[in-house]
Design a protein around this motif. Structure first.
Motif, PDB file in Angstrom:
ATOM      1  N   PRO A  78       0.835  -1.360  -0.227  1.00 38.86           N
ATOM      2  CA  PRO A  78       0.283  -0.696   0.070  1.00 38.86           C
ATOM      3  C   PRO A  78       0.709   0.900   0.175  1.00 38.86           C
ATOM      4  O   PRO A  78       0.366   2.301  -0.358  1.00 38.86           O
ATOM      5  CB  PRO A  78      -1.163   0.245   1.031  1.00 38.86           C
ATOM      6  N   PHE A  90     -13.048  -1.910  -9.040  1.00 44.42           N
ATOM      7  CA  PHE A  90     -14.408  -3.204  -8.763  1.00 44.42           C
ATOM      8  C   PHE A  90     -15.132  -2.717  -9.420  1.00 44.42           C
ATOM      9  O   PHE A  90     -15.610  -1.939  -8.358  1.00 44.42           O
ATOM     10  CB  PHE A  90     -14.151  -3.418  -7.266  1.00 44.42           C
ATOM     11  N   LYS A  93     -18.697  -2.905  -6.573  1.00 48.77           N
ATOM     12  CA  LYS A  93     -18.283  -1.860  -5.527  1.00 48.77           C
ATOM     13  C   LYS A  93     -18.785  -0.295  -6.252  1.00 48.77           C
ATOM     14  O   LYS A  93     -18.707  -0.089  -7.201  1.00 48.77           O
ATOM     15  CB  LYS A  93     -16.893  -1.564  -4.609  1.00 48.77           C
ATOM     16  N   PHE A 101     -11.915   1.615  -0.209  1.00 48.83           N
ATOM     17  CA  PHE A 101     -11.332   0.172  -0.069  1.00 48.83           C
ATOM     18  C   PHE A 101      -9.606   0.471   0.283  1.00 48.83           C
ATOM     19  O   PHE A 101      -9.402  -0.614   1.690  1.00 48.83           O
ATOM     20  CB  PHE A 101     -11.309  -0.291  -1.685  1.00 48.83           C
ATOM     21  N   GLY A 102      -8.942   1.125   0.323  1.00 46.40           N
ATOM     22  CA  GLY A 102      -7.356   1.972   0.802  1.00 46.40           C
ATOM     23  C   GLY A 102      -7.245   1.184   2.404  1.00 46.40           C
ATOM     24  O   GLY A 102      -6.782   0.858   3.425  1.00 46.40           O
ATOM     25  N   LYS A 104     -10.253   1.088   4.169  1.00 43.05           N
ATOM     26  CA  LYS A 104     -10.521  -0.317   5.023  1.00 43.05           C
ATOM     27  C   LYS A 104      -9.515  -1.096   4.701  1.00 43.05           C
ATOM     28  O   LYS A 104      -9.615  -2.123   6.102  1.00 43.05           O
ATOM     29  CB  LYS A 104     -11.769  -1.017   3.987  1.00 43.05           C
ATOM     30  N   MET A 105      -8.533  -1.446   4.440  1.00 39.13           N
ATOM     31  CA  MET A 105      -7.329  -2.475   3.771  1.00 39.13           C
ATOM     32  C   MET A 105      -6.540  -2.101   5.245  1.00 39.13           C
ATOM     33  O   MET A 105      -6.126  -3.292   6.065  1.00 39.13           O
ATOM     34  CB  MET A 105      -6.492  -2.969   3.035  1.00 39.13           C
ATOM     35  N   ARG A 149      -8.483   6.720  -5.630  1.00 36.41           N
ATOM     36  CA  ARG A 149      -8.775   5.860  -4.942  1.00 36.41           C
ATOM     37  C   ARG A 149      -7.203   5.682  -4.603  1.00 36.41           C
ATOM     38  O   ARG A 149      -6.656   4.973  -3.265  1.00 36.41           O
ATOM     39  CB  ARG A 149      -9.204   4.836  -5.426  1.00 36.41           C
ATOM     40  N   ALA A 150      -6.305   6.103  -5.761  1.00 38.31           N
ATOM     41  CA  ALA A 150      -4.540   5.476  -5.153  1.00 38.31           C
ATOM     42  C   ALA A 150      -3.834   6.488  -4.002  1.00 38.31           C
ATOM     43  O   ALA A 150      -3.978   6.438  -3.090  1.00 38.31           O
ATOM     44  CB  ALA A 150      -4.011   5.503  -6.146  1.00 38.31           C
ATOM     45  N   ASN A 153      -5.079   6.097  -0.181  1.00 48.47           N
ATOM     46  CA  ASN A 153      -4.688   5.102   0.998  1.00 48.47           C
ATOM     47  C   ASN A 153      -3.288   6.205   1.199  1.00 48.47           C
ATOM     48  O   ASN A 153      -2.596   5.577   1.897  1.00 48.47           O
ATOM     49  CB  ASN A 153      -4.080   4.142   0.361  1.00 48.47           C
TER      50      ASN A 153
END
Lengths: 252, 272
Positions: A78, A90, A93, A101-102, A104-105, A149-150, A153
């Protein structure tokens, strides 16, 4: 401060069609400072995407070193965010959950990661699309989601693999301008892979010209920011730099 | 000039009318068949031992509902198909995913699963009765078998068709093995898994009826088979109608909505 260092990076793989070993990347060394924006440009087959895939950890390198903050990388992680040419959202989603998502991970609770996702969607002007699914968006909007999204994170380095190659020309210019704006606001460290010379010069502080798996030259781009196409298209420095890089790419 | 009807009606009404229209289009051919049947039997004076009249079947339906036997047969059949299918899905999905993750394993196993998918269900009845005896165990095995191979194969197929970039994207966003499974592989394979369940349930339902004819003393298949011994064609036809109707209900009320609410919303398959 150096964030990313490539030391004599090499990639050789076995080509089953040729029946022999092929060297895609020969001996590439590159330093990227924290908060820098570096474009890597070259004709297709020059090894630029291979380099990015190695830095992302998707494929192993066969020689040299990849150091992130002085430590060798192993596999994907990440701390190296990736924006893909094919967007790679995705489909199952919502836009909000893609961007969250990031976090969340990382174990960020739902309310907090929704707040983060909303913040980044606003940065990309996508607040209205939060609850839609990727297939309901245009290509340009999908890639805006891919970029934030990237970013959401908080990666040490953002790796972008020809991210705007599959959208139409007008949308591409808008996305390029938006990227420079977002970069100025957030100052992520970016490596941007492209075959488009004007794009490479427009976006970057530094353009690395790649040919046949080797670094041909590095060109500093001292153009003022914010950069907008309507100004730069007439700008003498921009034209001169673009022409210089183009000659190198074409003669390579 | 064309009038825009939708502008004059509330949305729920438009939608309700559309689905009522859809249901009518679906039921109409079935009603036409019943009508032909109602006319043809008296017209050609068909022997009830060959084919019953509509009235006789309706009478058999009333009778078997009143004495509770129809409900008992339906209940037994549904319990078996439900349990066998559940066991089949629960075992097939994890196995299919585990195999689909590795291209080498999936390539190796694909022919095997296609082979057993073809065999699924009815062909296993003789050996199932040898292994489990006549009764519940053999029937559950046949249903499980019908569902298992088809669902496992489709899951494997689904996982292996997930683009590599999606897995890479998840990994570069910090997804570990477990998150990759639950966030990418499972939802990514869901269109195929649902297809597998639809096909597998179809096999299972047919397999169930066949197995019940041989291996038990209650259930719809048994009801048909026993009626044959007494020349009760009206009970046989009633059973056939019930078998077909239950399948259509399962498919349209359970499986089709499942597909709509997930996969089509995601744009992963287009509605035909």
């Amino acid at each position: 401060m150096k964030t990313l260092e490539l030391r004599n990076l090499a990639k050789t793989y076995f080509d089953p069609y040729a029946g022999s070993h092929v060297t895609a990347v020969h001996d590439v060394s590159l330093d990227v400072q924290q908060g820098d924006f570096v474009s890597v440009v070259g004709p297709s087959g020059c090894g630029k995407t291979t380099i990015l895939n190695m830095v992302a950890g998707f494929i192993p390198h066969s020689g040299g070193e990849i150091l992130l903050n002085g430590k060798a990388i192993s596999g994907p992680g990440p701390e190296r965010g990736v924006v893909f040419q094919s967007f790679a959202l995705f489909p199952w989603k919502t836009v909000l959950d893609n961007v969250g998502f990031g976090p969340k991970m990382r174990g960020v609770p739902k309310a907090e990661r929704d707040r983060i996702a909303h913040e980044y969607l606003e940065l990309a002007g996508l607040s209205h699309a939060a609850n839609r699914y990727p297939n309901e968006l245009s290509g340009g909007m999908q890639q805006r989601v891919g970029v934030v999204r990237a970013l959401a994170n908080n990666p040490e380095v953002l790796l972008m693999d020809e991210p705007f190659a599959s959208v139409d020309a007008q949308t591409r210019m808008t996305l390029q301008e938006e990227l420079t704006r977002i970069w100025q606001e957030r100052r992520p460290t970016v490596i941007f892979i492209t075959h488009d010379v004007a794009e490479a010069v427009f976006l970057a502080n530094r353009v690395v010209v790649l040919s046949k798996g080797r670094v041909l030259d590095e060109v500093e781009v001292a153009l003022p920011r914010p950069r907008v196409w309507d100004d730069l298209i007439e700008d003498e420095t921009f034209k001169r730099l673009s022409a210089h890089v183009l000659h190198m790419v074409r003669s390579a | 000039m064309q009038r825009d009807v939708s502008a004059l009606q509330p949305r729920w009404l438009t939608r309700g009318l559309a689905s009522a229209g859809g249901a009518a289009m679906f039921v109409a051919p079935l009603l036409a068949l019943v009508l032909i049947w109602a006319i043809a039997v008296p017209l050609f004076d068909i022997n009830p031992r060959v084919f019953p009249s509509v009235a006789a079947v309706a009478g058999a339906a009333m009778e078997s509902i009143r004495d509770g036997s129809l409900i008992e047969h339906i209940g037994a059949s549904l319990l078996r198909v439900g349990l066998g299918t559940l066991i089949g899905i629960v075992t097939a999905v994890p196995l299919g995913i585990a195999m689909g993750v590795s291209p080498a394993v999936s390539t190796f196993l694909t022919p095997l699963f296609r082979f057993f998918s073809v065999l699924a269900g009815i062909a296993w009845i003789p050996i199932a009765t040898l292994w489990f005896g006549y009764g519940f165990g053999a029937i559950i095995f046949v249903i499980f078998n019908a569902v298992f191979f088809v669902v496992a194969y489709n899951t494997l197929l689904g996982v292996s068709t997930i683009p590599l970039t999606l897995r890479n994207a998840a990994a570069s966003l910090g997804a570990g093995r477990w998150a990759l499974l639950t966030e990418v592989l499972l939802p990514g394979a869901l269109p195929n898994i649902v297809t597998g369940i639809r096909t597998g349930l179809g096999f299972a339902w047919r397999g169930l009826i066949a197995a019940e004819m041989i291996a038990t003393n209650v259930g719809l298949g048994y009801m048909l088979f026993v009626a044959r011994d007494f020349y009760r064609t009206e009970v046989i036809i009633l059973g056939m109608i019930v078998i077909g109707a239950i399948w259509l209900l399962i498919d349209r009320l359970l499986l089709v909505p499942l597909e709509r609410s997930t996969i089509e919303r995601w744009g992963m398959v287009r509605r035909a």
